[in-house]
Write an enzyme that holds these catalytic residues in place. Structure first.
Site, PDB file in Angstrom:
ATOM      1  N   ASN A  87     -11.478  12.697  -1.845  1.00  0.00           N
ATOM      2  CA  ASN A  87     -12.272  12.033  -0.813  1.00  0.00           C
ATOM      3  C   ASN A  87     -13.423  12.916  -0.364  1.00  0.00           C
ATOM      4  O   ASN A  87     -13.323  14.146  -0.366  1.00  0.00           O
ATOM      5  CB  ASN A  87     -11.391  11.682   0.391  1.00  0.00           C
ATOM      6  CG  ASN A  87     -10.289  10.708   0.016  1.00  0.00           C
ATOM      7  OD1 ASN A  87     -10.364  10.041  -1.025  1.00  0.00           O
ATOM      8  ND2 ASN A  87      -9.244  10.648   0.818  1.00  0.00           N
ATOM      9  N   VAL A  88     -14.488  12.255   0.047  1.00  0.00           N
ATOM     10  CA  VAL A  88     -15.673  12.990   0.512  1.00  0.00           C
ATOM     11  C   VAL A  88     -15.802  12.899   2.034  1.00  0.00           C
ATOM     12  O   VAL A  88     -16.693  13.489   2.624  1.00  0.00           O
ATOM     13  CB  VAL A  88     -16.949  12.456  -0.191  1.00  0.00           C
ATOM     14  CG1 VAL A  88     -16.892  12.785  -1.681  1.00  0.00           C
ATOM     15  CG2 VAL A  88     -17.151  10.960   0.020  1.00  0.00           C
ATOM     16  N   HIS A 104     -14.673  16.166  -5.222  1.00  0.00           N
ATOM     17  CA  HIS A 104     -15.824  15.292  -5.488  1.00  0.00           C
ATOM     18  C   HIS A 104     -16.941  15.432  -4.465  1.00  0.00           C
ATOM     19  O   HIS A 104     -17.802  14.551  -4.361  1.00  0.00           O
ATOM     20  CB  HIS A 104     -15.367  13.826  -5.585  1.00  0.00           C
ATOM     21  CG  HIS A 104     -14.442  13.589  -6.739  1.00  0.00           C
ATOM     22  ND1 HIS A 104     -13.653  12.471  -6.841  1.00  0.00           N
ATOM     23  CD2 HIS A 104     -14.176  14.342  -7.823  1.00  0.00           C
ATOM     24  CE1 HIS A 104     -12.943  12.542  -7.962  1.00  0.00           C
ATOM     25  NE2 HIS A 104     -13.223  13.675  -8.573  1.00  0.00           N
TER      26      HIS A 104
HETATM   27  N1  APR Z   1      -2.024   3.965   1.953  1.00  0.00           N
HETATM   28  C1  APR Z   1      -1.840   4.591   0.762  1.00  0.00           C
HETATM   29  N2  APR Z   1      -2.451   4.211  -0.387  1.00  0.00           N
HETATM   30  C2  APR Z   1      -3.271   3.142  -0.310  1.00  0.00           C
HETATM   31  C3  APR Z   1      -3.511   2.426   0.895  1.00  0.00           C
HETATM   32  C4  APR Z   1      -2.849   2.897   2.058  1.00  0.00           C
HETATM   33  N3  APR Z   1      -3.002   2.282   3.240  1.00  0.00           N
HETATM   34  N4  APR Z   1      -4.379   1.418   0.620  1.00  0.00           N
HETATM   35  C5  APR Z   1      -4.669   1.501  -0.701  1.00  0.00           C
HETATM   36  N5  APR Z   1      -4.003   2.525  -1.263  1.00  0.00           N
HETATM   37  C6  APR Z   1      -4.013   2.976  -2.659  1.00  0.00           C
HETATM   38  C7  APR Z   1      -4.320   1.916  -3.682  1.00  0.00           C
HETATM   39  O1  APR Z   1      -3.126   1.229  -4.052  1.00  0.00           O
HETATM   40  C8  APR Z   1      -4.858   2.759  -4.842  1.00  0.00           C
HETATM   41  O2  APR Z   1      -3.805   3.208  -5.682  1.00  0.00           O
HETATM   42  O3  APR Z   1      -5.050   3.925  -2.776  1.00  0.00           O
HETATM   43  C9  APR Z   1      -5.492   3.960  -4.133  1.00  0.00           C
HETATM   44  C10 APR Z   1      -7.005   3.920  -4.136  1.00  0.00           C
HETATM   45  O4  APR Z   1      -7.446   4.012  -5.480  1.00  0.00           O
HETATM   46  P1  APR Z   1      -9.014   4.078  -5.754  1.00  0.00           P
HETATM   47  O5  APR Z   1      -9.705   3.044  -4.955  1.00  0.00           O
HETATM   48  O6  APR Z   1      -9.186   4.106  -7.249  1.00  0.00           O
HETATM   49  O7  APR Z   1      -9.473   5.486  -5.135  1.00  0.00           O
HETATM   50  P2  APR Z   1      -9.300   6.922  -5.769  1.00  0.00           P
HETATM   51  O8  APR Z   1      -8.077   7.002  -6.615  1.00  0.00           O
HETATM   52  O9  APR Z   1      -9.435   7.889  -4.653  1.00  0.00           O
HETATM   53  O10 APR Z   1     -10.610   7.049  -6.711  1.00  0.00           O
HETATM   54  C11 APR Z   1     -10.814   8.302  -7.339  1.00  0.00           C
HETATM   55  O11 APR Z   1     -12.926   7.496  -8.174  1.00  0.00           O
HETATM   56  O12 APR Z   1     -14.811   6.296  -7.738  1.00  0.00           O
HETATM   57  C12 APR Z   1     -14.313   7.557  -7.842  1.00  0.00           C
HETATM   58  O13 APR Z   1     -15.161   9.490  -6.874  1.00  0.00           O
HETATM   59  C13 APR Z   1     -14.463   8.326  -6.564  1.00  0.00           C
HETATM   60  O14 APR Z   1     -12.961   9.958  -5.623  1.00  0.00           O
HETATM   61  C14 APR Z   1     -13.042   8.646  -6.169  1.00  0.00           C
HETATM   62  C15 APR Z   1     -12.287   8.549  -7.481  1.00  0.00           C
END
Ligand code: APR
Length: 230
Positions: A87-88, A104
């Site tokens: 996370n940023v 990131h």
């Molecule tokens: N509590 C816990 N997990 C949750 C919640 C919640 N309230 N709401 C959603 N999630 C979960 C979703 O089920 C999913 O598995 O959080 C995850 C979010 O996934 P992504 O949207 O893909 O985010 P992330 O994994 O952080 O993405 C990684 O991708 O776009 C790039 O640079 C960006 O750092 C980011 C990287």
């Protein structure tokens, strides 16, 4: 003290009102990644990129750390806790976590488009487009865009190799090299994954199919019980 490494993603900030990326309604449904999170997008339309991050910075400032962030701080009394976040936002910092690696980048900072080692803090939500660094380069968000190097991956790997416990919270494990960190954690380490949805994960983990606010508390309660009974 035993070492706990926590790998977090957008999901840990979801209950603070900050959008995730790949959930329904997530950021990548509203914007094309190549337009707002790539060097080509910056070169094509820097103003659009700047505005995308200005809006995310504004949302971050209006957000507050949630129970998921706060429970990880509670754990620091019993373990050597290191947060490795994709996370940023600065919610881990504002919750009080001490050891944080941003893989990131950080919304609160800007760097020169000519030299990413020239980094300045951004006051408030807006990075005014066209502001120049002393080297004459435009100031850009201090964010690792797709296709760019991840300078903090080495220290993150070193931390994972020394972990006694791994907690993965709120990440779809879609993006490398971040997602590959789980394989550097020793096989004997205890591993938890907190996510209300199913996540494809290539190692044995204890799944806590809950949102971060409740799921992280459950893991922290269990780890504190382990630490206090031994
Ligand atoms: N509590 C816990 N997990 C949750 C919640 C919640 N309230 N709401 C959603 N999630 C979960 C979703 O089920 C999913 O598995 O959080 C995850 C979010 O996934 P992504 O949207 O893909 O985010 P992330 O994994 O952080 O993405 C990684 O991708 O776009 C790039 O640079 C960006 O750092 C980011 C990287």
């Amino acid at each position: 003290m035993k070492r706990v490494v926590v790998l977090t993603g957008a999901g840990i900030s979801a209950e603070s009102g900050i959008s995730t990326f790949r959930d329904s309604g997530g950021l990548w449904e509203q914007h094309r990644v190549e337009d707002v999170a790539s060097i080509e997008g910056w070169q094509r339309n820097a103003g659009l990129v700047q505005e995308f991050y200005n809006q995310r910075r504004k949302a971050m400032i209006e957000a507050r750390p949630n129970e998921g962030h706060l429970q990880l701080v509670r754990l620091e009394q019993y373990y050597d806790v290191h947060i490795i976040t994709q996370n940023v936002d600065n919610l881990h910092e504002r919750a009080g976590s001490k050891n944080i690696i941003h893989l990131h980048g950080e919304l609160t900072k800007a760097c020169s488009e000519r030299n990413h080692n020239y980094v300045v803090d951004i006051e408030g939500w807006e990075l005014k487009h066209g502001t120049l660094a002393p080297d004459g380069g435009r100031l850009r968000p201090f964010i690792v865009w797709f296709g760019e190097a991840v300078p903090m991956i080495e220290p993150a790997i070193d931390l994972c190799e020394q972990a006694d416990v791994l907690i993965v919270v709120g990440t779809s494990l879609n993006v490398y090299p971040a997602a590959g960190l789980i394989h550097y954690v020793p096989p004997k380490a205890k591993c938890y994954l907190v996510d209300p949805n199913a996540v494809a994960v290539q190692r044995k983990v204890t799944i806590i199919a809950e949102k971060a606010g409740t799921g992280v508390r459950k893991v922290v309660d269990e780890l504190i019980e382990d630490a206090t009974k031994n």
